[in-house]
Design a protein around this motif. Structure first.
Motif, PDB file in Angstrom:
ATOM      1  N   TYR A  24       0.849  -1.181   0.000  1.00  0.00           N
ATOM      2  CA  TYR A  24       0.000   0.000   0.000  1.00  0.00           C
ATOM      3  C   TYR A  24       0.884   1.231   0.000  1.00  0.00           C
ATOM      4  CZ  TYR A  24       0.936   0.779   4.975  1.00  0.00           C
ATOM      5  OH  TYR A  24       1.551   1.020   6.169  1.00  0.00           O
ATOM      6  N   ILE A  25       0.299   2.347  -0.401  1.00  0.00           N
ATOM      7  CA  ILE A  25       0.978   3.628  -0.345  1.00  0.00           C
ATOM      8  C   ILE A  25      -0.013   4.667   0.158  1.00  0.00           C
ATOM      9  CG2 ILE A  25       0.499   4.126  -2.780  1.00  0.00           C
ATOM     10  CD1 ILE A  25       3.180   5.673  -2.828  1.00  0.00           C
ATOM     11  N   LYS A  26       0.451   5.530   1.034  1.00  0.00           N
ATOM     12  CA  LYS A  26      -0.351   6.658   1.498  1.00  0.00           C
ATOM     13  C   LYS A  26       0.069   7.884   0.702  1.00  0.00           C
ATOM     14  CE  LYS A  26      -1.141   5.072   6.196  1.00  0.00           C
ATOM     15  NZ  LYS A  26      -0.884   5.344   7.628  1.00  0.00           N
ATOM     16  N   ILE A  27      -0.922   8.535   0.099  1.00  0.00           N
ATOM     17  CA  ILE A  27      -0.667   9.719  -0.718  1.00  0.00           C
ATOM     18  C   ILE A  27      -1.330  10.910  -0.033  1.00  0.00           C
ATOM     19  CG2 ILE A  27      -1.002  10.816  -2.962  1.00  0.00           C
ATOM     20  CD1 ILE A  27      -1.158   7.941  -4.145  1.00  0.00           C
ATOM     21  N   THR A  28      -0.524  11.911   0.313  1.00  0.00           N
ATOM     22  CA  THR A  28      -1.026  13.129   0.949  1.00  0.00           C
ATOM     23  C   THR A  28      -0.985  14.265  -0.065  1.00  0.00           C
ATOM     24  OG1 THR A  28      -0.241  12.406   3.113  1.00  0.00           O
ATOM     25  CG2 THR A  28      -0.719  14.755   2.865  1.00  0.00           C
ATOM     26  N   THR A  63      -5.280  12.735   3.072  1.00  0.00           N
ATOM     27  CA  THR A  63      -4.431  11.585   2.763  1.00  0.00           C
ATOM     28  C   THR A  63      -5.305  10.412   2.343  1.00  0.00           C
ATOM     29  OG1 THR A  63      -2.741  12.286   4.350  1.00  0.00           O
ATOM     30  CG2 THR A  63      -2.716   9.967   3.695  1.00  0.00           C
ATOM     31  N   ARG A  65      -5.077   6.184   1.381  1.00  0.00           N
ATOM     32  CA  ARG A  65      -4.309   4.941   1.346  1.00  0.00           C
ATOM     33  C   ARG A  65      -4.765   4.141   0.136  1.00  0.00           C
ATOM     34  NH1 ARG A  65      -2.831   0.397   5.753  1.00  0.00           N
ATOM     35  NH2 ARG A  65      -2.870  -1.381   4.334  1.00  0.00           N
ATOM     36  N   VAL A  95       7.060   1.458  -2.697  1.00  0.00           N
ATOM     37  CA  VAL A  95       5.953   1.676  -1.763  1.00  0.00           C
ATOM     38  C   VAL A  95       6.151   0.917  -0.455  1.00  0.00           C
ATOM     39  CG1 VAL A  95       4.338   2.202  -3.615  1.00  0.00           C
ATOM     40  CG2 VAL A  95       4.497  -0.150  -2.748  1.00  0.00           C
ATOM     41  N   ARG A  98       8.292   3.951   1.192  1.00  0.00           N
ATOM     42  CA  ARG A  98       8.027   5.378   1.030  1.00  0.00           C
ATOM     43  C   ARG A  98       6.559   5.642   0.756  1.00  0.00           C
ATOM     44  NH1 ARG A  98       9.876   8.872  -4.163  1.00  0.00           N
ATOM     45  NH2 ARG A  98       9.012  10.837  -3.480  1.00  0.00           N
ATOM     46  N   ASP A  99       6.018   6.659   1.416  1.00  0.00           N
ATOM     47  CA  ASP A  99       4.722   7.210   1.071  1.00  0.00           C
ATOM     48  C   ASP A  99       4.970   8.511   0.313  1.00  0.00           C
ATOM     49  OD1 ASP A  99       3.090   5.234   2.300  1.00  0.00           O
ATOM     50  OD2 ASP A  99       3.485   6.115   4.254  1.00  0.00           O
ATOM     51  N   THR A 101       4.017  12.615  -0.264  1.00  0.00           N
ATOM     52  CA  THR A 101       3.390  13.892   0.058  1.00  0.00           C
ATOM     53  C   THR A 101       3.613  14.762  -1.161  1.00  0.00           C
ATOM     54  OG1 THR A 101       3.789  13.656   2.423  1.00  0.00           O
ATOM     55  CG2 THR A 101       3.362  15.878   1.602  1.00  0.00           C
TER      56      THR A 101
END
Length: 111
Positions: A24-28, A63, A65, A95, A98-99, A101
């Protein structure tokens, strides 16, 4: 001796390619604009996958996910498109480590 054989077999199977994993990746979104489209594709792909937002948007300051299930590599390319049609592209993102931003500094100038 038997235990050694099983350990060797387990080590061999662990190293074989093709083992699918879930990532998974968190994108802000810190761009100041709403994000309307997010495309996430395996780095090995020549095309973008479908938009992961669908009918939703990612407002500024929020954010998201993104679950990436069944892939054999943690390396992905990520492309976001904001409300003005401007894009932000990240190539070869690991991923697993690293997430993202996303800010205006990440704006694609040559795309």
């Amino acid at each position: 001796m038997r235990l050694r054989g099983w350990l060797a077999l387990a080590a061999l199977l662990w190293c074989l390619p093709g083992w699918a994993a879930d990532y998974y990746i968190k994108i802000t979104n810190n761009t100041g604009y709403a994000i309307y489209y997010i495309y996430v594709s395996p780095q090995s792909s020549d095309e973008w996958e479908e938009d992961v937002l669908g009918a939703d948007i990612l407002p500024d300051g929020e954010t998201l996910r993104v679950n990436l299930n069944g892939y054999d590599s943690p390396y992905f390319d990520v492309k976001l498109v904001d409300e003005d049609g401007d894009s932000y592209t990240f190539m070869g993102v690991n991923v697993a480590r690293r997430d993202l931003t996303v800010t205006l500094d990440d704006l694609d100038w040559g795309y």
